[in-house]
Design an enzyme around this catalytic site. Structure first.
Site, PDB file in Angstrom:
ATOM      1  N   LYS B 134       4.354  -7.323   2.172  1.00 56.65           N
ATOM      2  CA  LYS B 134       2.823  -7.240   2.567  1.00 56.65           C
ATOM      3  C   LYS B 134       2.999  -8.004   4.008  1.00 56.65           C
ATOM      4  CE  LYS B 134      -1.798  -7.610   1.310  1.00 56.65           C
ATOM      5  NZ  LYS B 134      -2.851  -7.936   0.220  1.00 56.65           N
ATOM      6  N   MET B 183      -8.276  -7.696   4.997  1.00 53.11           N
ATOM      7  CA  MET B 183      -7.635  -7.595   3.775  1.00 53.11           C
ATOM      8  C   MET B 183      -8.683  -7.498   2.485  1.00 53.11           C
ATOM      9  SD  MET B 183      -3.914  -9.488   3.830  1.00 53.11           S
ATOM     10  CE  MET B 183      -4.411 -11.263   3.672  1.00 53.11           C
ATOM     11  N   SER B 209      -5.524  -3.902  -0.837  1.00 47.98           N
ATOM     12  CA  SER B 209      -5.279  -4.236   0.288  1.00 47.98           C
ATOM     13  C   SER B 209      -3.562  -4.192   0.657  1.00 47.98           C
ATOM     14  CB  SER B 209      -5.626  -5.575   0.849  1.00 47.98           C
ATOM     15  OG  SER B 209      -4.984  -6.399   0.027  1.00 47.98           O
ATOM     16  N   ILE B 230      -6.309 -10.158  -5.019  1.00 49.59           N
ATOM     17  CA  ILE B 230      -7.298 -11.152  -5.436  1.00 49.59           C
ATOM     18  C   ILE B 230      -8.254 -10.332  -6.074  1.00 49.59           C
ATOM     19  CG2 ILE B 230      -8.716 -11.080  -3.221  1.00 49.59           C
ATOM     20  CD1 ILE B 230      -9.099 -14.021  -3.537  1.00 49.59           C
ATOM     21  N   ALA B 231      -8.454  -8.908  -6.249  1.00 52.46           N
ATOM     22  CA  ALA B 231      -9.379  -8.282  -6.803  1.00 52.46           C
ATOM     23  C   ALA B 231      -8.685  -6.836  -7.185  1.00 52.46           C
ATOM     24  CB  ALA B 231     -10.669  -8.017  -6.106  1.00 52.46           C
ATOM     25  N   GLY B 232      -7.533  -6.869  -7.008  1.00 51.90           N
ATOM     26  CA  GLY B 232      -6.667  -5.449  -7.397  1.00 51.90           C
ATOM     27  C   GLY B 232      -5.786  -4.877  -6.194  1.00 51.90           C
ATOM     28  N   SER B 233      -5.741  -5.758  -5.269  1.00 49.57           N
ATOM     29  CA  SER B 233      -4.656  -5.362  -4.009  1.00 49.57           C
ATOM     30  C   SER B 233      -3.586  -5.006  -4.368  1.00 49.57           C
ATOM     31  CB  SER B 233      -4.845  -6.751  -2.906  1.00 49.57           C
ATOM     32  OG  SER B 233      -6.286  -6.391  -2.396  1.00 49.57           O
TER      33      SER B 233
END
EC number: 3.5.1.4
Lengths: 541, 541
Positions: B134, B183, B209, B230-233
């Site tokens: 990434k 992001m 992201s 951090i939330a589903g990236s």
């Protein structure tokens, strides 16, 4: 009405209630405490039988477990012996808060009975071992006042995680121990139970905040106790009382469900629970037992680290730090660390002298993190209890501490992360297995005079495990030297001048601190065992 | 002067610079992308030789390592094949940001040479394996723009911790992949490199992201890539692109030293790095390799958890959650989780249907923690870059987010600790080895329409590891059903109505999410492997 009682009424009732839980035949004559050193009184006061003296005096936690296992002792007689000795310690040093001796003896009797009925059932790892607890641990039916009037007569309804785990592992819990009002100072003095004394010298502080544990264990009223540590609260009373004590890395020993003087959402420096004991191997055994018991099942914030059972085969490399660059150790403290370094060298350990980086910056961030809410939460508790501040709390000057903003906290957090990386590189760059350094510039001091805590607090800031190993006591040869030794600052000089005569500090214990890499608690246990054997158990040691 | 360039000038220069790093003979005719599904183009475009098609199409990360080890392939030809295929992927989906193909091929050549010179030296665990990263990972000499004009033309001077570790383990790094501006959204679109497309259906989002990784891996331009979550990236682009992806527990995979859109002292939900791959076993192999390599030596914030290498012998018990009580899954998503649960049951797994506790409360706290600083830091970055917000960022409405106070944060923190304990009891009380649930209520959606993230974000909030396993694609039979299916809220209905025809969602991949206990990443790897084998590799599966 209860609400109209003064803090003095509440204290009187709490203390009377506690004292009634000591059997009459365990009461000693106060005349027995003639000198300042009362360590010998349990042996001589006539309350303990010969067998009880043997049980309590010549066994550490592992011996106790082994002798119960081999049926040399019953669990019941062990519990009885330690309850009696703890009762004697209480009368001499005021180390206890909550007493539940009768329940403990009954539980031990049950353990013996269950074993007799099911002799083939494997014994649990702590079967029959008496363990004492700092007052902050919750036990249903008992107060956890943590030295604050507000919490008096509000008995807990649930166990904290750790006592629950200890019971599941077969331990016998029998008493809780005294702390400072707020648990934020190093003098275990409060308006509920008063001050705990240091049995090595009743005129010196017992330390804190786990001061009751320190005093009780020094009296051999307990072979293994549990303290907590956010800046040195396990290690300071271990130093003051000349016992072993270990601050584990955070997240290893269950901490959940304790009485706290802090906002439940407080971030920052992690407070941890850890062992205090009369032997190094008992501290290590405690860590091994907890880490092998899936402690995360008891506390959702525990790490899933496991005891590996693997030994390090390489020749150990130990860094030695003689002072932290902020505060000059007292003459006997200097002697203790110098002698320790020399003995390690003489035993073939690779010892490298080091200076610690960025200590002042680390100390500043740590104090900032302790006081994020301007200590408002704890001040509210004091107010709600309608009690005055004790002397050591007054000296903190809580009211003068400013509140931080969220950005302040983020800046502290960023600073901490940066310095954690600096120390990480320092550790790996020096290829260390451990660091040894003084646990404080001072020994146990006169009341309410405990000085700088940078030597202990640094490892809370970094979250590195740190163990106290006692090495001796102040000697006549530890003479007061010139003030020119303490040149770092006015504060350094002020603290240094506290060491005014060997007479003031008679029998004050000396120790060193052994520090390991973060979360390498198992490796530290191994190397601290080696250091202890070189310093305290070798023929030349 | 560079300072006077518009964001459009900067973007044009960055893209031209990138495109020049693709060899002319690897350029394809844009006419090849006739339909919306371009997954077959690399095979048919004529750029790859038969052998390069074989290398890139029929090997996962473990196969590649094994075939290099057995000298079936050289490291150099593997690197060349994946660079070429990544170049093709880039031309079709715009998935890459920084290209360093020539350096990668040269490094692979060196690895071959060193091996030839020292044939008895044991190969490193990732010897010769190409790994994509990434854009947020720093590599000296390369930008890490993370989709923000401000960071353009500011090349990194140091490695992030993870790429350094990967290189030390023998990997070959060759490209970095696209992300959303900030992001913070699920659409990998920004003003520096533009939008990454989804090769399964160019009209659907590639997710974010880590969207560039998702797209590149689906094109088999990479067998193993590293995203962050951090939330589903990691998981959202894995779902959108029909690949495997794992969000590890925090502190296991080194994360230090990345380009970040956040204040360096930001507390709260932990962002983690993790694998994305074309096979489940590659994700598990990555975790095993990292956890066996003392990753904490590379990142002082890493936990000292070790891969144990022990298998669970008991019959697995898996909880299944059909929806999260906030958002109704689209018809094909419902089918995917129902079919998965049935296949597990049919294979003898003990499957228990569960409802998740306190989801709305957890989601509220998580959003609160994301926005502690009112997203001021990232807004300042956008302003400093003199660029407009892209559509998906506009929809977040950053300017409307309020700043939190320190007390707000402490309240969120206390709430999080409480719910972590609730879920801990939920997990242990149900005696779970894993949970399966949809990874989102939606499949890949049209651009900038990615909806609720509660299904992924919950596990960041709890810090539980979660893995995406692809199970199929939208079918003609997944017909649109009545709006009466989505009854939780107006927001639920609005999201549900996005599923307007099977034609819109043609070839959209379907997946399930497999969740494990916090820090039991090794146990999750094992059970996710079992689930994958039942769903995707059994004869009846």
């Amino acid at each position: 009405m209860a609400g109209d009682k003064t803090y003095i009424d509440i204290s009187r009732a709490k203390c009377e209630q506690r004292d009634r839980l000591i059997r009459d035949e365990w009461k000693i004559s106060q005349k027995l405490a003639l000198g300042n050193n009362v360590l010998e009184v349990p042996r001589t006061c006539g309350v303990l039988s010969e067998r009880e003296i043997n049980i309590t005096e010549y066994n550490d936690a592992l011996d106790i477990i082994e002798r119960i296992r081999q049926q040399v002792y019953t669990a019941e007689e062990v519990a009885l012996a330690f309850c009696k000795r703890a009762a004697i310690a209480q009368q001499l040093t005021n180390c206890l808060t909550e007493i539940f001796f009768e329940e403990a003896i009954e539980r031990a009797r049950q353990l013996d009975k269950e074993r007799a009925v099911n002799p083939s059932t494997p014994l649990k790892p702590l079967h029959g071992l008496p363990i004492s607890l700092k007052d902050s641990f919750n036990i249903p039916g008992l107060d956890s006042t943590i030295g604050m009037t507000y919490f008096a007569n509000k008995p807990a309804t649930e166990y904290s995680a750790l006592p629950k785990l200890l019971l599941d592992l077969g331990a016998v819990l029998y008493c809780k121990t005294n702390v400072p009002q707020t648990m934020m100072t190093a003098d275990s003095d409060n308006n509920v139970f008063g001050r705990t004394l240091n049995p090595s010298n009743l005129k010196l502080t017992a330390g804190g905040s786990s001061g009751g544990e320190g005093s009780l264990i020094a009296m051999k009223g307990s072979v293994l106790g549990i303290g907590t540590d956010i800046a040195g609260s396990i290690r300071i009373p271990s130093v003051c009382n000349g016992i072993y004590g270990a601050r584990p890395s955070s997240g290893i020993v269950p901490f959940a469900g304790q009485q706290s003087p802090e906002d439940p959402g407080m971030p920052g420096i992690e407070v941890v629970a850890g062992p205090m004991a009369i032997s190094m191997r008992a501290c290590s055994f405690f860590m091994k037992t907890i880490m092998s018991a899936e402690p995360w099942r008891y506390d959702s914030s525990c790490l899933h680290l496991r005891w590996q059972g693997q030994l390090n085969s390489r020749k150990p490399r130990i860094g030695v730090v003689f002072d932290d660059g902020l505060y000059t150790p007292f003459p006997p403290v200097r002697r203790a660390i110098q002698e320790a370094a020399q003995k390690l060298r003489d035993s073939g350990v690779d010892v490298v002298e080091l200076r610690l980086p960025n200590v002042a910056e680390a100390v500043g961030i740590t104090y900032g993190m302790f006081a994020l809410d301007g200590c408002q939460f704890v001040q509210d508790l004091i107010k709600a209890g309608k009690e005055p501040e004790v002397e050591s709390v007054k000296r903190v000057n809580l009211a003068a501490i400013p509140k931080s903003s969220l950005q302040d906290y983020m800046d502290l957090n960023a600073g901490r992360r940066k310095l954690q990386a600096v120390y990480h590189d320092f550790w790996l760059g020096n290829n260390l297995d451990a660091l040894i350094l003084p646990p404080a510039p001072q020994t146990a001091t006169p009341f309410d005079e405990w000085g700088p805590i940078s030597y202990t607090m640094l490892w809370n800031f970094l979250d590195y495990p740190a163990t106290i190993i006692p090495t001796g006591r102040v000697q006549e040869s530890d003479v007061v030297d010139g003030e020119e030794s303490a040149l770092y600052s006015e504060a350094d000089l002020k603290n240094y001048k506290l060491y005014d005569s060997t007479e003031t500090y008679r029998d004050a214990p000396l120790s060193i601190q052994v520090v390991g890499m973060r979360q390498e608690d198992e490796a530290l246990a191994e190397i601290a065992g080696l250091v202890d054997s070189i310093l305290n158990h070798s023929e030349t040691g």
